[in-house]
Design a protein around this motif. Structure first.
Motif, PDB file in Angstrom:
ATOM      1  N   LEU A  48      12.365   0.846  16.523  1.00 17.40           N
ATOM      2  CA  LEU A  48      11.184   0.039  16.812  1.00 17.40           C
ATOM      3  C   LEU A  48      11.403  -1.427  16.454  1.00 17.40           C
ATOM      4  CD1 LEU A  48       8.321   2.433  15.676  1.00 17.40           C
ATOM      5  CD2 LEU A  48       8.962   1.837  18.007  1.00 17.40           C
ATOM      6  N   LEU A  49      12.111  -1.674  15.359  1.00 18.66           N
ATOM      7  CA  LEU A  49      12.418  -3.055  15.008  1.00 18.66           C
ATOM      8  C   LEU A  49      13.303  -3.700  16.066  1.00 18.66           C
ATOM      9  CD1 LEU A  49      13.029  -2.772  11.150  1.00 18.66           C
ATOM     10  CD2 LEU A  49      11.123  -3.895  12.293  1.00 18.66           C
ATOM     11  N   GLU A  50      14.248  -2.924  16.576  1.00 11.38           N
ATOM     12  CA  GLU A  50      15.098  -3.441  17.646  1.00 11.38           C
ATOM     13  C   GLU A  50      14.280  -3.702  18.900  1.00 11.38           C
ATOM     14  OE1 GLU A  50      18.501  -4.226  17.925  1.00 11.38           O
ATOM     15  OE2 GLU A  50      18.218  -4.289  15.760  1.00 11.38           O
ATOM     16  N   VAL A  51      13.330  -2.787  19.171  1.00 11.63           N
ATOM     17  CA  VAL A  51      12.452  -2.989  20.337  1.00 11.63           C
ATOM     18  C   VAL A  51      11.667  -4.284  20.188  1.00 11.63           C
ATOM     19  CG1 VAL A  51      10.367  -2.128  21.486  1.00 11.63           C
ATOM     20  CG2 VAL A  51      12.246  -0.565  20.973  1.00 11.63           C
ATOM     21  N   ALA A  52      11.064  -4.471  18.983  1.00 13.59           N
ATOM     22  CA  ALA A  52      10.277  -5.683  18.751  1.00 13.59           C
ATOM     23  C   ALA A  52      11.143  -6.933  18.860  1.00 13.59           C
ATOM     24  CB  ALA A  52       9.613  -5.610  17.378  1.00 13.59           C
ATOM     25  N   LYS A  53      12.379  -6.859  18.341  1.00 13.36           N
ATOM     26  CA  LYS A  53      13.272  -8.013  18.390  1.00 13.36           C
ATOM     27  C   LYS A  53      13.629  -8.363  19.824  1.00 13.36           C
ATOM     28  CE  LYS A  53      17.691  -7.661  17.545  1.00 13.36           C
ATOM     29  NZ  LYS A  53      18.972  -7.429  16.852  1.00 13.36           N
ATOM     30  N   HIS A  54      13.982  -7.334  20.605  1.00 15.62           N
ATOM     31  CA  HIS A  54      14.361  -7.606  21.997  1.00 15.62           C
ATOM     32  C   HIS A  54      13.152  -8.030  22.828  1.00 15.62           C
ATOM     33  CE1 HIS A  54      18.590  -6.490  21.993  1.00 15.62           C
ATOM     34  NE2 HIS A  54      18.296  -5.456  21.229  1.00 15.62           N
ATOM     35  N   ALA A  55      11.985  -7.428  22.550  1.00 14.21           N
ATOM     36  CA  ALA A  55      10.789  -7.785  23.317  1.00 14.21           C
ATOM     37  C   ALA A  55      10.386  -9.225  23.076  1.00 14.21           C
ATOM     38  CB  ALA A  55       9.639  -6.848  22.961  1.00 14.21           C
ATOM     39  N   GLY A  71      -2.883   3.882  27.555  1.00 15.82           N
ATOM     40  CA  GLY A  71      -3.142   5.142  26.877  1.00 15.82           C
ATOM     41  C   GLY A  71      -2.452   5.212  25.528  1.00 15.82           C
ATOM     42  N   GLU A  72      -2.888   6.164  24.703  1.00 16.60           N
ATOM     43  CA  GLU A  72      -2.291   6.337  23.382  1.00 16.60           C
ATOM     44  C   GLU A  72      -0.998   7.127  23.449  1.00 16.60           C
ATOM     45  OE1 GLU A  72      -5.193   8.051  20.840  1.00 16.60           O
ATOM     46  OE2 GLU A  72      -6.556   6.323  20.932  1.00 16.60           O
ATOM     47  N   THR A  73      -0.800   7.876  24.518  1.00 19.77           N
ATOM     48  CA  THR A  73       0.436   8.636  24.721  1.00 19.77           C
ATOM     49  C   THR A  73       0.791   8.601  26.206  1.00 19.77           C
ATOM     50  OG1 THR A  73      -0.810  10.696  25.012  1.00 19.77           O
ATOM     51  CG2 THR A  73      -0.016  10.187  22.781  1.00 19.77           C
ATOM     52  N   PRO A  74       2.066   8.847  26.548  1.00 21.59           N
ATOM     53  CA  PRO A  74       2.426   8.924  27.973  1.00 21.59           C
ATOM     54  C   PRO A  74       1.738  10.101  28.643  1.00 21.59           C
ATOM     55  CG  PRO A  74       4.380   8.724  26.570  1.00 21.59           C
ATOM     56  CD  PRO A  74       3.225   9.012  25.670  1.00 21.59           C
ATOM     57  N   ARG A  75       1.468   9.964  29.911  1.00 18.90           N
ATOM     58  CA  ARG A  75       0.881  11.078  30.654  1.00 18.90           C
ATOM     59  C   ARG A  75       1.817  11.476  31.777  1.00 18.90           C
ATOM     60  NH1 ARG A  75      -3.807   8.936  34.747  1.00 18.90           N
ATOM     61  NH2 ARG A  75      -2.733   7.090  35.545  1.00 18.90           N
ATOM     62  N   PRO A  82       5.465  10.521  21.207  1.00 20.44           N
ATOM     63  CA  PRO A  82       4.556  10.000  22.241  1.00 20.44           C
ATOM     64  C   PRO A  82       3.835   8.730  21.807  1.00 20.44           C
ATOM     65  CG  PRO A  82       4.358  12.384  22.073  1.00 20.44           C
ATOM     66  CD  PRO A  82       5.215  11.948  20.929  1.00 20.44           C
ATOM     67  N   SER A  83       3.361   8.698  20.538  1.00 24.41           N
ATOM     68  CA  SER A  83       2.666   7.499  20.051  1.00 24.41           C
ATOM     69  C   SER A  83       3.623   6.322  19.935  1.00 24.41           C
ATOM     70  CB  SER A  83       2.032   7.784  18.693  1.00 24.41           C
ATOM     71  OG  SER A  83       1.059   8.797  18.802  1.00 24.41           O
ATOM     72  N   LEU A  84       4.884   6.616  19.515  1.00 19.52           N
ATOM     73  CA  LEU A  84       5.869   5.543  19.403  1.00 19.52           C
ATOM     74  C   LEU A  84       6.180   4.946  20.771  1.00 19.52           C
ATOM     75  CD1 LEU A  84       8.332   7.056  16.787  1.00 19.52           C
ATOM     76  CD2 LEU A  84       6.625   5.285  16.421  1.00 19.52           C
ATOM     77  N   LEU A  85       6.271   5.805  21.780  1.00 20.21           N
ATOM     78  CA  LEU A  85       6.525   5.301  23.129  1.00 20.21           C
ATOM     79  C   LEU A  85       5.347   4.468  23.626  1.00 20.21           C
ATOM     80  CD1 LEU A  85       8.290   8.320  24.854  1.00 20.21           C
ATOM     81  CD2 LEU A  85       9.286   6.122  24.234  1.00 20.21           C
ATOM     82  N   ALA A  86       4.134   4.877  23.262  1.00 25.14           N
ATOM     83  CA  ALA A  86       2.965   4.074  23.632  1.00 25.14           C
ATOM     84  C   ALA A  86       3.051   2.699  22.972  1.00 25.14           C
ATOM     85  CB  ALA A  86       1.682   4.788  23.225  1.00 25.14           C
ATOM     86  N   GLY A  87       3.546   2.671  21.716  1.00 22.81           N
ATOM     87  CA  GLY A  87       3.745   1.390  21.044  1.00 22.81           C
ATOM     88  C   GLY A  87       4.771   0.526  21.742  1.00 22.81           C
ATOM     89  N   ILE A  88       5.850   1.156  22.230  1.00 25.99           N
ATOM     90  CA  ILE A  88       6.864   0.417  22.987  1.00 25.99           C
ATOM     91  C   ILE A  88       6.256  -0.132  24.277  1.00 25.99           C
ATOM     92  CG2 ILE A  88       9.006   0.662  24.300  1.00 25.99           C
ATOM     93  CD1 ILE A  88      10.002   2.544  22.162  1.00 25.99           C
ATOM     94  N   GLY A  89       5.434   0.696  24.932  1.00 25.25           N
ATOM     95  CA  GLY A  89       4.758   0.223  26.140  1.00 25.25           C
ATOM     96  C   GLY A  89       3.889  -0.992  25.863  1.00 25.25           C
ATOM     97  N   HIS A  90       3.231  -0.995  24.701  1.00 26.70           N
ATOM     98  CA  HIS A  90       2.397  -2.147  24.335  1.00 26.70           C
ATOM     99  C   HIS A  90       3.265  -3.382  24.109  1.00 26.70           C
ATOM    100  CE1 HIS A  90      -1.105  -4.238  22.897  1.00 26.70           C
ATOM    101  NE2 HIS A  90      -0.522  -4.502  21.745  1.00 26.70           N
ATOM    102  N   GLN A  91       4.450  -3.197  23.500  1.00 24.23           N
ATOM    103  CA  GLN A  91       5.369  -4.324  23.315  1.00 24.23           C
ATOM    104  C   GLN A  91       5.793  -4.898  24.663  1.00 24.23           C
ATOM    105  OE1 GLN A  91       6.595  -5.847  20.585  1.00 24.23           O
ATOM    106  NE2 GLN A  91       5.561  -4.592  19.061  1.00 24.23           N
TER     107      GLN A  91
END
Length: 525
Positions: free
Chosen positions: A124-131, A204-208, A252-261
């Motif tokens: 997630l830190l890498e995601v935030a850094k790249h985003a 959404g809070e999770t992928p569908r 699923p929640s982590l992926l939703a967080g990535i989607g928000h990033q």
């Protein structure tokens, strides 16, 4: 000795001392082991005890629950050729061993969870850094998608972005595909209706799980995919698609967080583009203002016995007010100047363009037609024949002969000028015709005004008379009249400055609602 571990309410063989069969080998789970797990109580199976489901009739079997507080971690299963007194010393030792096994499993599980959390935190830190990394947005999101597939354990991920029309989606970036597999993506344009999407678009809070449109399903060779809606809370910013695969735990929640990033990066990129476009527009408007200001007289005529002044303010960067002093061919008796004040019925760029056209036409026609009414008539006809806009312009045009102290003027729908004479009530020159640019057959009448020594002539636009204060009161003719009468002297520049200062004061905190222009002419006593 067999050790069974409880995972998601299911017992599975974790390890065994039976070296012949190996770990995990064997028959179905003994019934009394299941009872031990269900009751969290020690279970004993004696030789030949078929009711408890013993595996053989030549050994004793014991099942000890592996508990940490009230949490069942598993079962310790013991085969023995001899009976064990579960209430005696051996039984106590086995119970202690069972407790130690339970604690060991609990600690091992905690360690695994900590390792998973540490790994996920790193991702997630890498995601935030790249985003958030500067530079090309698509390059940054490409790295984010690669990390998303790593976190989700999927083979691929795809980012769909809205087209400019907003009715269809295109492939932005992808991860997990070979280069040859991505080539067909460039030609994909998928209607948003095929994803059954309707506003408002909310993340959404999770992928569908969604059914893929046929065109996309054919390229991906699967019918369904996991989908995250990317939105700024109102507008659709894209879709993040991933391979359909199980997502255990908090993934699923982590992926939703990535989607928000990803949404934040897309929104930031849009805001940066808008800011750059706005900055570019502001530079262009400032250039346009400079160009428009260059249309105004750089200096006013200097004539013995006369004072001239002008003030010009626009409600936006560019506007539709203008004034001009046009040098005309002289007569035998005097030099001549064309004096113009005009107001296009709009503001901003359209009004500025129309103003530039009017100014050019007036200057051209005035050189060959000395009578103001005829000049306005010809300009009116040219405006109607050469333009296709709904704009029109009010114009006061006068031919000034300073040696004769005479103004010959005609008014095309402009506000009436003021004439101030010492010791007399101010006079409004109310005669006017139709504004220019409306009726092709309009005619305009000439009038003559003679100015005596000490007289003051004031031209203005509706930015003066129709200025509003915070109480929505208009500045009006009477305030303008009283302002000028209250001045100690009628010097042209002092009057022009006083008008602008008083209008600005009158407006208070209100912005310019219209362009403001005034021209003053004073014949010295």
């Amino acid at each position: 000795v067999d050790v069974y571990e409880r995972l998601e309410d299911q017992l599975s063989l974790h390890t065994s001392s039976n070296t012949e069969s190996g770990v995990g080998a064997g028959t179905a789970l003994p019934e009394f082991v299941q009872r031990c797990a269900a009751d969290a109580q020690i279970q004993v199976s004696s030789p030949g005890d078929q009711a408890l489901g013993s595996e053989t009739d030549s050994s004793w079997e014991y099942a000890f629950p592996l508990c940490v507080v009230d949490n069942l971690m598993g079962v310790l299963h013991i085969h023995s050729r001899e009976a064990i007194d579960v209430a005696g010393e051996q039984g106590n030792i086995l119970s202690m061993l069972a407790n130690q096994f339970g604690f060991a499993m609990h600690e091992a599980r905690n360690y695994d969870e900590h390792q998973k959390e540490a790994w996920m935190t790193t991702v997630l830190l890498e995601v935030a850094k790249h985003a958030a990394q500067p530079g090309d947005t698509m390059v940054a999101l490409q790295a984010v998608l690669q990390l998303a597939t790593l976190l989700a354990g999927t083979d691929w991920a795809l980012l769909l972005l809205p087209e400019e029309s907003g009715d269809s989606l295109r492939v932005g970036v992808s991860a997990g595909f070979r280069r040859q597999e991505t080539l067909p993506f460039d030609s994909l344009h998928i209607s948003t209706q095929e994803f059954d999407l309707e506003p408002p678009f909310v993340e959404g809070e999770t992928p569908r799980l969604i059914d893929l449109p046929k065109e996309l399903a054919g390229h991906l060779t699967q019918e369904q995919a996991l989908c995250l809606i990317l939105s700024d809370g109102k507008n659709l910013m894209g879709l993040l698609l991933m391979e359909d695969s199980p997502l255990p735990g908090i993934r699923p929640s982590l992926l939703a967080g990535i989607g928000h990033q990803v949404s934040l990066r897309l929104e930031n990129a849009r805001l940066v583009d808008e800011a750059a476009a706005l900055q570019s527009l502001e530079r262009e408007l400032m250039m346009a203002r400079d160009i428009q200001a260059s249309f105004l007289p750089e200096t006013l005529p200097v004539v013995a016995g006369w004072e001239l002044a002008a003030a010009w303010e626009v409600a936006r960067e560019v506007g539709g007010d203008f004034y001009d002093f046009i040098p005309l061919p002289p007569s035998d008796e005097s030099e001549r100047w064309g004096i113009v004040i005009a107001d296009v019925t709009d503001k901003g760029i359209p009004a500025a363009l129309y103003m530039a056209l009017c100014r050019t036409m007036l200057r051209s026609v005035a050189q060959t037609h000395i009578f103001p009414g005829r000049t306005l008539q010809i300009v009116n006809q040219q405006l109607i024949s050469d333009t296709r806009s709904d704009l029109f312009v009010s114009v006061f045009y006068a031919v000034w002969e300073p040696a004769l102290a005479r103004l010959t003027y005609s008014n095309a729908g402009h506000l009436p000028p003021f004439v101030f004479r010492d010791g007399q009530h101010p006079e409004l020159l109310r005669e006017h015709g139709m504004v220019l640019g409306v009726m092709p057959d309009s005619n305009y009448t000439d009038h003559v005004l003679e100015l005596a020594p000490g007289d003051l002539f004031v031209l203005y636009t509706d930015g003066v008379s129709e200025a509003q204060n915070d109480d929505y009161e208009l500045f009006g003719f009477h305030r303008l009249e009283n302002l000028i009468l209250s001045q100690e002297n009628w010097e042209a520049q002092a009057i022009a400055d006083a008008v602008v200062d008083r209008v600005v004061e009158f407006r208070g905190g209100s912005d310019f609602s219209d362009d403001l222009t005034t021209v003053t002419m004073h014949r010295k006593p």
